[in-house]
Scaffold this motif. Sequence first.
Motif, short mmCIF file in Angstrom:
data_model
loop_
_atom_site.label_atom_id
_atom_site.label_comp_id
_atom_site.label_asym_id
_atom_site.label_seq_id
_atom_site.Cartn_x
_atom_site.Cartn_y
_atom_site.Cartn_z
N PHE A 145 27.89 38.81 39.35
CA PHE A 145 28.46 38.85 38.34
C PHE A 145 30.21 39.00 38.46
CE2 PHE A 145 24.46 39.62 36.44
CZ PHE A 145 24.38 39.02 35.05
N LEU A 178 33.07 41.20 37.23
CA LEU A 178 33.11 42.15 36.01
C LEU A 178 35.07 42.38 36.25
CD1 LEU A 178 30.97 44.96 37.75
CD2 LEU A 178 30.44 42.86 36.02
N ARG A 186 28.80 44.27 32.83
CA ARG A 186 28.33 43.06 33.46
C ARG A 186 27.73 42.70 31.73
NH1 ARG A 186 23.56 42.88 37.38
NH2 ARG A 186 25.30 43.75 38.70
N SER A 218 33.62 41.13 30.49
CA SER A 218 33.27 41.45 32.15
C SER A 218 31.54 40.12 32.15
CB SER A 218 32.49 42.46 32.46
OG SER A 218 33.90 43.03 33.44
N HIS A 269 29.16 35.25 35.64
CA HIS A 269 28.28 34.69 36.31
C HIS A 269 28.56 33.70 37.49
CE1 HIS A 269 24.52 35.13 39.33
NE2 HIS A 269 24.64 36.03 38.33
N ASP A 307 27.36 47.52 39.88
CA ASP A 307 28.07 47.75 39.21
C ASP A 307 29.33 49.11 39.52
OD1 ASP A 307 26.93 45.07 37.54
OD2 ASP A 307 27.79 46.07 35.92
#
Length: 351
Positions: free
Chosen positions: A20, A22, A83, A88, A91, A113
């Motif tokens: 992910f 962020l 996420r 955010s 991906h 995260d």
Amino acid sequence: MVESEGFKLEEHQTRTEDGFILVLHRIVPLKPRETNGDDAAPPVLVMHGLMQDSEALLAGGREHALGLWLASRGYDVFLGNNRGNRYSHKHLSWSPHDEAYWNFSIDELARYDVPALVGAVLGVTRAPRLAYVGFSQGSAQMFAALSADTALQARVALFAALSPAARAKGLSKSVLTTLVQTNLRFINVLFGRRRMLPMTVMWQNILSRTQFVRAIDCAMWYLFSWSNSQVSHARKCQLYPHIYSFASVKCVVHWFQMIRSRRLAMFDDTQDPAYAPVSYDITLIRCPVAVMFGGRDLIVECESLSAELPNCVLSHCEDKYEHLDTMWADTAKDAIFPRLHALLRALPPQS
């Protein structure tokens, strides 16, 4: 929201181990905080609650918004985004249209995260440690992260938990009680397996600001028995357009599970009532922790935290506050924020 208050805004990105991307929003201070010759104060990472993003930490200007309030006092403030929310939302492999993208709970926020956000702040500032301020779920994911990864504690000079969600209360006289006790498969039938309540954005666009405020107030009373009496109507008109952002249905279900078990524990996808998921052991957290909460908080149980935490440097209760008030009450700028400021000023110099 930041630049209108005279600050400079920076956007930084970091990648989690599971792919992910962020986003952190940095509020660059107008002038460094006075330190009486000591090294500069640690950077401050502020983390939002469930179904929120960094905008919720900015509404109200420098007088009422914690992020701007701290920046106006010279702190180097970073606002994190979990996420899946509106900032955010990327991906490396999945799209938000993919079901796999939304297959995350608080476990993933804690495991991936939090370390990614902490690492990004320290990488940008080159500071050895930071101060972390978590509101509600923002505190829960840090409690979980620190208890599961004790090495992370060396990077945290102070963990301030506002409305700390380390242990949930059982709900009473609420429509949510039925959902909390509901089978996971039925919840997925009701809400799907992706975003939670995506139609909120549609209603926000359709309704006038006053109508939207009234709708949110009614929903909070119906679901949680919150009066929101500590937040004025004018403040609600500033806040409510910024309090919703995307989160996974699985995160909400995870909260249902923790309300049912009344403990901070890992997600249970077994559907076996005899199975007890592993709890996060907050007694392993040795870094300084401060907890500030409301005496009328019907969601989380806070009173016993100070006895369980090995290094609790402050436990403060505002008797008239509900769950949201430690961040958003009109008087939080006088009752909560200065206590956080005092804790940050008392930290030893960075080495």
